[in-house]
Write a protein that holds these residues in place. Structure first.
Motif, PDB file in Angstrom:
ATOM      1  N   THR B  14       8.177 -36.607  11.490  1.00 15.66           N
ATOM      2  CA  THR B  14       9.163 -37.121  10.542  1.00 15.66           C
ATOM      3  C   THR B  14       8.531 -38.216   9.681  1.00 15.66           C
ATOM      4  O   THR B  14       7.434 -38.689   9.956  1.00 15.66           O
ATOM      5  CB  THR B  14      10.366 -37.720  11.286  1.00 15.66           C
ATOM      6  N   ARG B  15       9.282 -38.617   8.672  1.00 14.88           N
ATOM      7  CA  ARG B  15       8.843 -39.631   7.700  1.00 14.88           C
ATOM      8  C   ARG B  15       7.493 -39.306   7.093  1.00 14.88           C
ATOM      9  O   ARG B  15       6.628 -40.160   6.939  1.00 14.88           O
ATOM     10  CB  ARG B  15       8.856 -41.037   8.318  1.00 14.88           C
ATOM     11  N   VAL B  16       7.286 -38.040   6.834  1.00 17.73           N
ATOM     12  CA  VAL B  16       6.139 -37.600   6.047  1.00 17.73           C
ATOM     13  C   VAL B  16       6.690 -36.555   5.088  1.00 17.73           C
ATOM     14  O   VAL B  16       7.781 -36.025   5.326  1.00 17.73           O
ATOM     15  CB  VAL B  16       5.030 -36.971   6.912  1.00 17.73           C
ATOM     16  N   GLU B  17       5.941 -36.253   4.061  1.00 17.78           N
ATOM     17  CA  GLU B  17       6.427 -35.274   3.109  1.00 17.78           C
ATOM     18  C   GLU B  17       5.963 -33.889   3.530  1.00 17.78           C
ATOM     19  O   GLU B  17       4.783 -33.596   3.473  1.00 17.78           O
ATOM     20  CB  GLU B  17       5.923 -35.607   1.717  1.00 17.78           C
ATOM     21  N   GLY B  18       6.857 -33.074   4.010  1.00 20.92           N
ATOM     22  CA  GLY B  18       6.519 -31.713   4.383  1.00 20.92           C
ATOM     23  C   GLY B  18       6.552 -31.510   5.887  1.00 20.92           C
ATOM     24  O   GLY B  18       6.978 -32.384   6.644  1.00 20.92           O
ATOM     25  N   GLU B  19       6.116 -30.309   6.316  1.00 20.59           N
ATOM     26  CA  GLU B  19       6.283 -29.915   7.711  1.00 20.59           C
ATOM     27  C   GLU B  19       4.946 -29.818   8.442  1.00 20.59           C
ATOM     28  O   GLU B  19       4.090 -29.026   8.083  1.00 20.59           O
ATOM     29  CB  GLU B  19       6.989 -28.554   7.776  1.00 20.59           C
ATOM     30  N   LEU B 115       8.996 -45.273   4.693  1.00 17.99           N
ATOM     31  CA  LEU B 115       8.336 -44.384   5.651  1.00 17.99           C
ATOM     32  C   LEU B 115       7.456 -45.128   6.656  1.00 17.99           C
ATOM     33  O   LEU B 115       7.431 -44.806   7.834  1.00 17.99           O
ATOM     34  CB  LEU B 115       7.509 -43.324   4.903  1.00 17.99           C
TER      35      LEU B 115
END
Lengths: 252, 431
Positions: B14-19, B115
């Motif tokens: 979590t708190r990152v852009e993307g998976e 983030l």
């Protein structure tokens, strides 16, 4: 109790969910009015459904995501799709007209490591959707209006007329009549007619407006020296997967 | 005695852009396996760019990333201009830097406050942080808004701006629009200074490592729109020699390609690399704030990247003000060029690191081949090496604490997984 809100991501650039965090003036008010219980890009705490409202960004491109969206639909009382990927498949829907195996081998040395569907499709192709927010990206104002409407228990006020109306409203001189090809007459309003105010033609981020008359636009494009294949190419952009545009591309 | 194996897994970072996901395995107190992987579904940009007109590349590649669309637009226009043998200089280039300053400010402020800061202060999100410390988050949002306002005014909108084109711009900003931006920037200048002072007080895990740092360079400027590529190991090459020095590999665990420097291996790109290679080129206020914060090059503690990001935010505010102050409108919004067949390379500094583009064009200037090397793909190996180091140092910690510090370690890189598959799952397997 505040409504329980969730934000989900499928194949996308994250720009539409970022629009929630881009509402700098409203963000603290929003998190005061609703309880965002599931939003992996912004918080580590995660709660399972049911949710009162689910916002879904992105398109369906993998077998797992096809199953995941069905579960999300079951978990959400109101399901809102946000952005061109979720509402029409996104720019990645260009693959629907090509051979995805060929695509994978252009980008990746070992396409066998990938598990993807041949198509990129909108959410509504797979589950019922209650509210659609168009755009690449979505309009922050429409997003805030929709959150406000859902909290108030009413429908959001969203336009379906064309970009032309927005140009008139802001007093922008028509770029099409001055010789610049523009998709505005057949594209849904919502961005605020940004491109013509920057002296370029609309390139279709919000998808087809209601009653889009592409045949008539083709005549206007020819008058500025752009033949029909050029219009067909221009429609193969960020909302290429919209059925109205698919049909128009075939007819051109 | 049976061996003791611990596994820590984070299946959805979590708190990152993307998976993306992470998995680490330790056996008998020794690190056995460290995997940072990306499961974001691939979107095949490099494939569907084939057959598109060169002029469409800035708008299409912007859609790789909603956090740093300007970076994609800048690297792509550089590559096309290189292919046509032209170069955009003077006030048109200054406006590109101004737009980029906007993206650095909004992206860095987002990452610092919403983030990454929650990791240092013991919160699960910026939203929870805002409940206890509304003044801190409000400061971050003011900065972020100022950055976005630059992008909105120059580019038409914050995400996927519409005003950038090969050769320059569709429309030049008016003096009134630029004066408005100067007012907006003046108002957040103190916030940017306070941000450096604030993050410098955060408790820092004590980790130190040296690796090869890579950034672009342009003579006399803190890097943003690069002309050459340099590294701490002496690399100094024109951008178009990229593929002679860097290689990308496809590995089974990730939908993103991994980059290496040929014959040497992993490297880091991003704020820390830029700072370590170019700290003498920071704006005066940013240099002074870095000095007061005790930040010196080379910065070897990856957790201090949040301080570097704050310094770069202040730099971007000051650089933007300087550009606005010195701007004199050029005669036309774009330069003239002749479209032709060929190959072009371009690079620029996305907030999270160097972004390289290469295109081949046919006689009608249609794209026949595209290559895009985003910063997070380049940093994947360094991210894994940091995870190994942090795990070794903190292996005595309980799983929960360990998981938190490992995730924090990934966020040091502000990874953009949407870019790199263009995010990540954490698994810690201790058996």
């Amino acid at each position: 109790m505040s409504p329980r809100v969730a934000v989900f991501k499928f194949a996308s650039c994250d720009g539409c969910q970022l629009s929630v965090l881009d509402a700098e003036d409203e963000l603290l008010a929003i998190v005061g009015a609703v309880d965002i219980v599931e939003f992996p890009e912004a918080r580590t705490r995660r709660e399972p459904g049911p949710y009162d409202v689910g916002f879904v960004e992105g398109s369906i491109t993998t077998p797992e995501d096809l199953e995941r969206i069905k579960q999300i639909r079951q978990d959400c009382k109101v399901l809102v799709t946000i952005g061109a990927c979720a509402t029409s498949g996104g720019i990645q829907a260009l693959r629907n007209m090509a051979d995805v195996g060929g695509y994978a081998s252009i980008v990746y040395a070992h396409p066998e490591y990938l598990d993807v569907l041949a198509t990129s499709t909108p959410i509504a192709d797979h589950v019922p959707v209650d509210i659609q927010l168009y755009g690449c990206p979505v309009s922050k104002e429409q997003l805030i209006e929709t959150i406000t409407a859902v909290v108030a228990g009413r429908r959001p006020d969203l336009p379906s007329h064309s970009v032309c109306v927005e140009c008139k409203a802001r007093g922008t001189v028509c770029v099409l009549v001055t010789g610049t090809p523009c998709l505005g007459p057949v594209v849904r309003a919502g961005c605020g007619a940004i491109c013509p105010s920057y002296q370029r033609g609309c390139y279709g981020c919000f998808g087809p407006s209601s009653n889009a008359n592409v045949a008539s636009l083709a005549t206007a494009w020819e008058a500025v020296g752009m033949p029909r294949p050029a219009l067909a190419r221009a429609l193969q952009g960020f909302t290429v997967g919209a059925p109205e545009f698919q049909e128009a591309i075939r007819a051109l | 005695m049976p061996s003791e194996v611990r596994t820590i897994e984070v299946g959805y970072l979590t708190r990152v852009e993307g998976e993306g996901r992470m998995k680490v395995v330790a056996r008998d107190g020794k690190v056995e396996e460290v995997v940072f992987s990306i499961f974001e579904p691939p979107r095949f940009f490099e494939a569907f760019l084939r057959g598109k007109h060169h002029s469409e590349a800035p708008d299409i590649t912007a859609r790789i990333c909603g956090i740093c669309p300007v970076a994609y637009q800048m690297s792509s226009v550089h590559a096309m201009e290189h292919a046509f043998g032209v170069s955009v200089e003077g006030p048109l280039r200054d406006l590109r830097m101004l737009l980029y300053c906007g993206e650095w400010i909004e992206s860095h402020a987002l990452h610092i406050y919403l983030l990454h800061a929650p990791d240092f202060l013991g919160y699960e999100s910026g939203i929870s942080l805002a409940q206890d410390h509304p003044d801190i988050v409000a400061m971050g949002l003011r900065l972020k808004k100022a950055g976005n306002e630059i992008v909105r005014v120059l580019g038409g909108r914050e995400i996927h701006p519409v005003n950038v084109k090969v050769g320059g711009w569709y429309r030049l900003p008016t003096r009134a629009e630029l004066d408005h931006l100067a007012t907006v920037l003046d108002r957040v200048h103190d916030d940017a200074i306070s941000t450096v002072a604030l993050v410098a007080t955060f408790p820092m895990p004590d980790v130190s490592r040296t690796l090869e740092w890579v950034s672009t360079r342009y003579p006399g400027e803190y890097p943003m729109l690069g002309k050459t590529v340099v590294s701490s190991a002496g690399l100094d090459i024109p951008v178009h020699e990229w593929n002679d020095w860097f290689v990308e590999e496809h590995v089974a665990r990730s939908n993103a390609l991994h980059s290496r420097i040929k014959t040497r291996g992993s490297y880091e790109t991003g704020p820390t690399a830029r700072f370590n290679l170019n700290s003498e080129l920071l704006s005066p206020g940013a240099a002074a704030a870095a000095h007061q914060a005790g930040l010196t090059a080379p910065c070897t503690n990856p957790f201090q990247s949040i301080v570097v990001r704050a310094v770069e935010t202040l730099h971007a505010v000051e650089a933007a003000l300087q550009i606005i102050d010195g701007y004199r409108a050029p005669a036309a919004p774009a330069i003239q060029f002749v479209e032709k067949a060929g190959e072009g390379c371009g690079a620029s500094e996305a907030p999270r690191g160097t972004l390289f583009h290469r295109y081949r064009l046919d006689a009608k200037a249609m794209i026949t081949d595209a290559q895009i090397v985003p910063p997070t793909a380049q940093n994947q190996l360094s991210i894994e090496e940091d995870l190994r180091l942090v795990l070794e140092k903190h292996i005595a910690e309980p799983d929960d604490r360990l998981r938190t510090i490992l995730e924090q370690s990934i966020r040091n890189y502000d990874p953009c997984i949407s870019c790199a598959t263009h995010f990540l799952e954490l698994e810690v397997d201790r058996g």
